[in-house]
Design a protein around this motif. Structure first.
Motif, PDB file in Angstrom:
ATOM      1  N   ILE A   7       0.862  -1.174   0.000  1.00 13.61           N
ATOM      2  CA  ILE A   7       0.000   0.000   0.000  1.00 13.61           C
ATOM      3  C   ILE A   7       0.900   1.226   0.000  1.00 13.61           C
ATOM      4  CG2 ILE A   7      -1.804   1.277   1.208  1.00 13.61           C
ATOM      5  CD1 ILE A   7      -2.685  -1.466   0.093  1.00 13.61           C
ATOM      6  N   ALA A   8       0.703   2.066  -0.995  1.00 15.49           N
ATOM      7  CA  ALA A   8       1.513   3.274  -1.133  1.00 15.49           C
ATOM      8  C   ALA A   8       1.196   4.271  -0.023  1.00 15.49           C
ATOM      9  CB  ALA A   8       1.256   3.903  -2.493  1.00 15.49           C
ATOM     10  N   VAL A   9       2.055   5.226   0.140  1.00 18.41           N
ATOM     11  CA  VAL A   9       1.903   6.301   1.118  1.00 18.41           C
ATOM     12  C   VAL A   9       0.526   6.944   0.997  1.00 18.41           C
ATOM     13  CG1 VAL A   9       2.762   8.612   1.663  1.00 18.41           C
ATOM     14  CG2 VAL A   9       4.381   6.758   1.244  1.00 18.41           C
ATOM     15  N   CYS A  10       0.049   7.076  -0.236  1.00 15.79           N
ATOM     16  CA  CYS A  10      -1.229   7.730  -0.520  1.00 15.79           C
ATOM     17  C   CYS A  10      -2.422   6.791  -0.426  1.00 15.79           C
ATOM     18  CB  CYS A  10      -1.191   8.338  -1.911  1.00 15.79           C
ATOM     19  SG  CYS A  10      -0.985   7.092  -3.211  1.00 15.79           S
ATOM     20  N   GLY A  11      -2.174   5.499  -0.213  1.00 15.54           N
ATOM     21  CA  GLY A  11      -3.255   4.543  -0.101  1.00 15.54           C
ATOM     22  C   GLY A  11      -3.497   3.712  -1.349  1.00 15.54           C
ATOM     23  N   LEU A  12      -2.851   4.056  -2.466  1.00 18.58           N
ATOM     24  CA  LEU A  12      -3.011   3.231  -3.665  1.00 18.58           C
ATOM     25  C   LEU A  12      -2.452   1.838  -3.401  1.00 18.58           C
ATOM     26  CD1 LEU A  12      -1.980   5.723  -6.496  1.00 18.58           C
ATOM     27  CD2 LEU A  12      -4.256   4.778  -6.084  1.00 18.58           C
ATOM     28  N   ASN A  13      -3.079   0.845  -3.984  1.00 19.74           N
ATOM     29  CA  ASN A  13      -2.623  -0.536  -3.847  1.00 19.74           C
ATOM     30  C   ASN A  13      -1.646  -0.824  -4.977  1.00 19.74           C
ATOM     31  OD1 ASN A  13      -2.260  -3.309  -3.795  1.00 19.74           O
ATOM     32  ND2 ASN A  13      -4.384  -3.734  -3.307  1.00 19.74           N
ATOM     33  N   CYS A  14      -0.366  -0.928  -4.648  1.00 13.94           N
ATOM     34  CA  CYS A  14       0.678  -1.131  -5.655  1.00 13.94           C
ATOM     35  C   CYS A  14       0.440  -2.373  -6.501  1.00 13.94           C
ATOM     36  CB  CYS A  14       2.054  -1.228  -4.995  1.00 13.94           C
ATOM     37  SG  CYS A  14       2.552   0.272  -4.132  1.00 13.94           S
ATOM     38  N   GLU A  79       4.706   7.437   7.590  1.00 18.08           N
ATOM     39  CA  GLU A  79       4.655   6.263   6.720  1.00 18.08           C
ATOM     40  C   GLU A  79       3.452   6.323   5.782  1.00 18.08           C
ATOM     41  OE1 GLU A  79       4.905   1.406   7.050  1.00 18.08           O
ATOM     42  OE2 GLU A  79       4.732   2.593   8.877  1.00 18.08           O
ATOM     43  N   PHE A  80       2.328   6.856   6.276  1.00 15.10           N
ATOM     44  CA  PHE A  80       1.100   6.977   5.492  1.00 15.10           C
ATOM     45  C   PHE A  80       0.451   8.329   5.768  1.00 15.10           C
ATOM     46  CE2 PHE A  80       1.421   2.374   6.184  1.00 15.10           C
ATOM     47  CZ  PHE A  80       1.284   1.909   4.878  1.00 15.10           C
ATOM     48  N   CYS A  81      -0.297   8.826   4.805  1.00 17.69           N
ATOM     49  CA  CYS A  81      -0.973  10.112   4.954  1.00 17.69           C
ATOM     50  C   CYS A  81      -1.928  10.153   6.144  1.00 17.69           C
ATOM     51  CB  CYS A  81      -1.739  10.456   3.681  1.00 17.69           C
ATOM     52  SG  CYS A  81      -0.697  10.876   2.275  1.00 17.69           S
ATOM     53  N   TYR A  82      -2.577   9.043   6.445  1.00 16.81           N
ATOM     54  CA  TYR A  82      -3.564   9.053   7.531  1.00 16.81           C
ATOM     55  C   TYR A  82      -2.933   9.377   8.885  1.00 16.81           C
ATOM     56  CZ  TYR A  82      -2.198   4.446   9.316  1.00 16.81           C
ATOM     57  OH  TYR A  82      -1.508   3.393   9.870  1.00 16.81           O
ATOM     58  N   GLN A  83      -1.619   9.291   8.995  1.00 13.97           N
ATOM     59  CA  GLN A  83      -0.933   9.589  10.254  1.00 13.97           C
ATOM     60  C   GLN A  83      -0.751  11.091  10.471  1.00 13.97           C
ATOM     61  OE1 GLN A  83       2.388   7.125   9.093  1.00 13.97           O
ATOM     62  NE2 GLN A  83       1.850   5.587  10.639  1.00 13.97           N
ATOM     63  N   TYR A 102      -8.102   6.817  -6.978  1.00 16.57           N
ATOM     64  CA  TYR A 102      -7.636   7.765  -5.960  1.00 16.57           C
ATOM     65  C   TYR A 102      -8.653   7.866  -4.825  1.00 16.57           C
ATOM     66  CZ  TYR A 102      -4.304   9.451  -9.521  1.00 16.57           C
ATOM     67  OH  TYR A 102      -3.316   9.553 -10.463  1.00 16.57           O
ATOM     68  N   GLU A 103      -9.936   7.857  -5.192  1.00 17.04           N
ATOM     69  CA  GLU A 103     -10.989   7.883  -4.176  1.00 17.04           C
ATOM     70  C   GLU A 103     -10.916   6.625  -3.310  1.00 17.04           C
ATOM     71  OE1 GLU A 103     -15.864   8.020  -3.896  1.00 17.04           O
ATOM     72  OE2 GLU A 103     -14.889   8.288  -5.838  1.00 17.04           O
ATOM     73  N   GLU A 104     -10.705   5.473  -3.945  1.00 23.61           N
ATOM     74  CA  GLU A 104     -10.557   4.220  -3.201  1.00 23.61           C
ATOM     75  C   GLU A 104      -9.337   4.284  -2.282  1.00 23.61           C
ATOM     76  OE1 GLU A 104     -10.328   1.257  -6.269  1.00 23.61           O
ATOM     77  OE2 GLU A 104     -12.463   1.427  -6.758  1.00 23.61           O
ATOM     78  N   ALA A 105      -8.267   4.892  -2.772  1.00 16.19           N
ATOM     79  CA  ALA A 105      -7.041   5.012  -1.971  1.00 16.19           C
ATOM     80  C   ALA A 105      -7.303   5.852  -0.726  1.00 16.19           C
ATOM     81  CB  ALA A 105      -5.920   5.628  -2.811  1.00 16.19           C
ATOM     82  N   LEU A 106      -7.997   6.968  -0.884  1.00 12.88           N
ATOM     83  CA  LEU A 106      -8.312   7.821   0.264  1.00 12.88           C
ATOM     84  C   LEU A 106      -9.186   7.064   1.261  1.00 12.88           C
ATOM     85  CD1 LEU A 106      -8.109  10.557   1.675  1.00 12.88           C
ATOM     86  CD2 LEU A 106     -10.074  11.303   0.325  1.00 12.88           C
ATOM     87  N   ASN A 107     -10.168   6.329   0.762  1.00  7.91           N
ATOM     88  CA  ASN A 107     -11.026   5.540   1.654  1.00  7.91           C
ATOM     89  C   ASN A 107     -10.216   4.455   2.369  1.00  7.91           C
ATOM     90  OD1 ASN A 107     -13.323   7.032   1.089  1.00  7.91           O
ATOM     91  ND2 ASN A 107     -13.889   5.728  -0.638  1.00  7.91           N
ATOM     92  N   MET A 112      -7.543   2.505   7.375  1.00  9.85           N
ATOM     93  CA  MET A 112      -6.289   2.192   8.066  1.00  9.85           C
ATOM     94  C   MET A 112      -6.164   3.058   9.322  1.00  9.85           C
ATOM     95  SD  MET A 112      -3.762   1.843   4.743  1.00  9.85           S
ATOM     96  CE  MET A 112      -2.245   1.605   5.659  1.00  9.85           C
ATOM     97  N   GLY A 113      -6.553   4.319   9.206  1.00 17.24           N
ATOM     98  CA  GLY A 113      -6.486   5.221  10.343  1.00 17.24           C
ATOM     99  C   GLY A 113      -7.413   4.809  11.484  1.00 17.24           C
TER     100      GLY A 113
END
Length: 116
Positions: A7-14, A79-83, A102-107, A112-113
């Motif tokens: 999972i990328a920093v932004c939440g995208l699934n690599c 490590e991740f934006c949610y932090q 991108y919307e899925e990544a944010l969700n 995760m948060g």
């Protein structure tokens, strides 16, 4: 790679990203090269289509100057934006509106948060 490293920093699934997958799949890489040529009228080389993920060597990252990566990792040491105390910031929220992935990544980041 560990599960969370996919999972990328932004939440995208690599593991769902064609550019990430192209690193080990010449057919996918060629398809991306063709897309750039046809849709964007940009010539890219097949060897330029690669990414090992946010946490690997930035010279092998598709977008080493990614604004999200710079903000989250370089500037804030997260490590991740949610932090981030500003999560989700306006810029990240606007980014998420541009594309369903991108919307899925944010969700995904929001979920995760909640688990932390």
């Amino acid at each position: 790679m560990e599960k969370n490293q996919m999972i990328a920093v932004c939440g995208l699934n690599c593991s769902e990203c064609d550019i990430f997958r192209a690193s080990n799949n010449p057919e996918i890489a060629q398809r991306i090269v063709n897309w750039f040529k046809e849709e964007r009228h940009i010539d890219v080389k097949i060897e330029d289509i690669h990414c090992l993920g946010c946490r690997e060597d930035r010279t092998k990252h598709w977008s080493p100057d990614c604004w999200i990566l710079r903000c989250c990792v370089d500037e804030k040491g997260l490590e991740f934006c949610y932090q981030c105390e500003d999560f989700p910031c306006e810029k990240l929220s606007e980014w998420a509106k541009k594309n369903k992935k991108y919307e899925e990544a944010l969700n995904r980041l929001k979920e995760m948060g909640k688990r932390q």
